[in-house]
Every structure is written in structure tokens, then in C-alpha cells.
Design a protein around this motif. Sequence first.
Motif, PDB file in Angstrom:
ATOM      1  N   SER A 187       0.769  -1.443  -0.103  1.00 25.81           N
ATOM      2  CA  SER A 187      -0.031  -0.078   0.001  1.00 25.81           C
ATOM      3  C   SER A 187       0.874   1.214   0.117  1.00 25.81           C
ATOM      4  O   SER A 187       0.570   2.320  -0.672  1.00 25.81           O
ATOM      5  N   ARG A 232       1.681   2.776  -3.283  1.00 26.96           N
ATOM      6  CA  ARG A 232       0.569   2.744  -4.329  1.00 26.96           C
ATOM      7  C   ARG A 232      -0.360   3.779  -3.996  1.00 26.96           C
ATOM      8  O   ARG A 232      -1.658   3.688  -4.263  1.00 26.96           O
ATOM      9  N   TRP A 243      -2.359   0.438 -11.486  1.00 29.75           N
ATOM     10  CA  TRP A 243      -2.194  -0.132 -10.410  1.00 29.75           C
ATOM     11  C   TRP A 243      -3.301  -0.426  -9.411  1.00 29.75           C
ATOM     12  O   TRP A 243      -4.275   0.354  -9.579  1.00 29.75           O
ATOM     13  N   GLY A 246      -4.253  -1.087  -5.126  1.00 34.63           N
ATOM     14  CA  GLY A 246      -3.520  -1.133  -3.848  1.00 34.63           C
ATOM     15  C   GLY A 246      -4.787  -1.331  -2.721  1.00 34.63           C
ATOM     16  O   GLY A 246      -5.755  -1.170  -3.066  1.00 34.63           O
TER      17      GLY A 246
END
Length: 376
Positions: free
Chosen positions: A42, A45, A302, A304
Motif C-alpha cells: 500500500s 501505491r 495499479w 492497492g
Amino acid sequence: MSNRSDYLVIGAGISGAAVAAELAEIGSATLVEMEERPGYHSSGRSAALYTPNYGPASVRAIVAASAEFYRNPMPGFVDHPLLTPRQAMSFVPAGFEAKIDEAMAVATPATPLQEISPDQACKLAPLLKREAVARAVLDPHVMDMDAGAIHQGFLKLLKHRGGQTFTDHRITALERKGSQWHATTSSGAQFAAPIVINAGGAWADEIGRMAGMRAIGLQPMRRTAIIIASDPVLAPPTMPAVDDGATEAYVKLDAGRLMASLGDATPSPPCDAQPEDLDMAMIVDWLERNTHLTVKRIEHSWAGLRSFVADHCPVVGFDRAGDGFFWLAGQGGYGIMLAAALGRLSRSLIENDRIPADLAARGLSAANLSPDRCRL
Ligand SMILES: Cc1cc2nc3c(=O)[nH]c(=O)nc-3n(C[C@H](O)[C@H](O)[C@H](O)COP(=O)(O)OP(=O)(O)OC[C@H]3O[C@@H](n4cnc5c(N)ncnc54)[C@H](O)[C@@H]3O)c2cc1C
């Protein structure tokens, strides 16, 4: 390999790095990370926004305390500003006008929001279609955060204070033997310490279970983001972050590109979260309906995990069931903003069972954060 220290911190995300750096000032601290580099999950991200009007009251209190550190870190922490002005603007389409009143009503008095006209909103964010905006509000207190520099700053501070970081070591077993916790890793290495800090992000309940603790009910939620090309006319460098108060989707400048997200929160097990095609298609659809942008290509994407317990406040404190087992979990969508003050607060609870005076003055108590509250 066998390592002994006063404090064993599990997880080298921003939370683990911050608390390990604090603890290294009062004893020997070891930070252990399962991935090959800190910040793989995390912490690497995030959207990197400082949003003081976001989250429950306890979160806002800790965020405000963290900001004091980020605005004025100790010499040598970093060589450039960690917070830079950005502003955020929230708009709603027709039918959702009441959401603006709700947002203004819950803003912290020290960081009030300002209503602006739809025309002003489109002037500040020329990418917005005028017909998408029925009402809008500006949050002038939102800042861009250099999340990477903050994380590296804490890791550097830990090293400078004599602490050690071990990557590529997944802790697979935790056992209390006498006065020590003994941790075994997938690589066969052993770590021992009288106090263990569980900063395992989405895996915190898994780590708790390993140590025989009752779960805190942590729920990781996946959020997807994309990066697309920007256009300096539609998104000038001074453009505030723009969010849709009706759906929580948002778009913001990111190093000369645009980052956009649906603001989604899809329950997920702890994992290496990956973006799903449908979520990305929905972000593009939101952008093309509400803005003048045409998305020709997604340059990068992405996903997360943002991990919450039921009340969306972080879980910080010793577990009553485990001699020396300390939780630092549930940072949700606020973990970068929280890290500095949560690291300091954790140290104070560990060292003298006390909330630091400045955080107590902001209305925080150990009970607000205790793991016990999650099990009522
Ligand atoms: C899309 C998105 C946008 C966000 N935007 C913002 C924002 O604008 N502002 C903000 O403040 N926050 C934001 N957040 C939230 C923020 O990123 C998190 O709250 C924060 O990174 C949590 O940090 P952490 O250190 O607790 O977790 P993590 O960074 O996940 O670190 C936990 C670490 O523990 C390690 N670990 C787990 N199990 C083990 C084990 N058994 N052995 C060893 N290591 C282990 C993991 O590998 C991981 O590196 C966002 C999050 C997402 C996903």
C-alpha cells in the motif's frame, strides 16, 4: 541467521518504518519485510494527498499532528518540502446538490471548505464539462505529499539511529517463549525481541493470528488507479485535485500526467492487489462523461489495498492477551498522512503507556485506538 533486539517491527511500509525509526531512539529496533523492498504494497501505491478533512475525528486529529512534522521535519530527514500546495475541488452533478452541504458541515473548523460557483470550478479545472457541475466546493488545505520521500526519510532515520532493516524475510511463525517473542521467517532466519509491533498492513490480522491474538476484523479494500497523458490547457499545473462528490471518483495531476481512480473500495483478501480491466474501463468511462479528456491510452495502472476496521480508525496499542504484542494497523486510506504522528504515538504508548500530550490535547485517548474496541 539469528537477530535479537528490543523491538521487532513486522512490515516495512510507511507505518512500520515510522515506528521503527521512533523506537530506535530508545532501544535496538529491527524492521522485517517480506518483500524485496520496503513500500512494495500500500505505501508505494497511494494517491499521495494530504487531505485534512477526510476520515473520522480521530484520524483528522492524528493527521493534523503529522502535518506539523511533515511541514517541519528534523534536519537531515529530507532536503525538499514534503507537502506542497495543491487544493482539492469537489463537484456534484444535478440531483446531488445536498452532498455539498454535507461536506461543508463535516469539515474540521480549522480547515473550512469554500463553496464556489460551477463557473469558477470549471475555470480552476478546465477539464470539467460545465454540464457535469451543479455545485462545487473548494478545499484549500489539501496538499500534495511526497510519500516516497517520507517513507525513505523514516528508513534513513532508522538506519541513522542504529536500527536494522531486513527485506525478503516473510515472518511465518511467532511464538512467545519466556520474556521474548520468537519469529521464524520463510528463509529460516530467526528474530527475537520482548516487544513485537505488528505493522503488517493488510496482513495484520494474519500476523495477529500467528501470535495467537484475536482478530481485529481488518478488511482490506482494493482501489484501482490509472495514469494517462495530461493536457496543460485542460489541466494546468495549478489545477486542484478534482473529485466527484456523487461517486467518489477523482482525477489529479501526478508528475505531469493525470492519475484517476473511481475511489472504489472492493473487499479483498490480503494480496498483491492487481487492477481489474472492468475497474479501469469504468474509470475511463467516468473521465469521458465528466471531462473533456479523451483517453487514448492508459500509460500505467495499479491497485492497492486500504485496510479498515469497522470504525475506520487505526488500531494502535498493546493486545491485552499478548505480553508485548503491539498492534499498528487499520490505517485505511490515510496511512501516509498518519504515519509520523502514529509512529510517535506508538512509541509513547510502548515506552510509558501514555498518549503524547499534544495528541491528548487534540482529543485522542488510548481507548479510541485500542484493539479491544474492535472486539466489542
Ligand atoms: C489507491 C490508494 C490511494 C491512497 N491514497 C492515499 C492518500 O492520498 N493519502 C494517504 O495518507 N493514504 C493513502 N492511501 C493509504 C495508504 O497508502 C495506506 O494507509 C498506507 O500505505 C498503509 O501503510 P502500512 O505501512 O500500514 O501498510 P503497507 O504499506 O501495506 O505495509 C505493510 C507491510 O507489511 C509487510 N508484511 C505483511 N506481512 C508480513 C510478514 N508476515 N512478514 C514480513 N512482512 C510482512 C508487507 O509486505 C508490507 O510491505 C492510499 C491507498 C491506496 C491503495
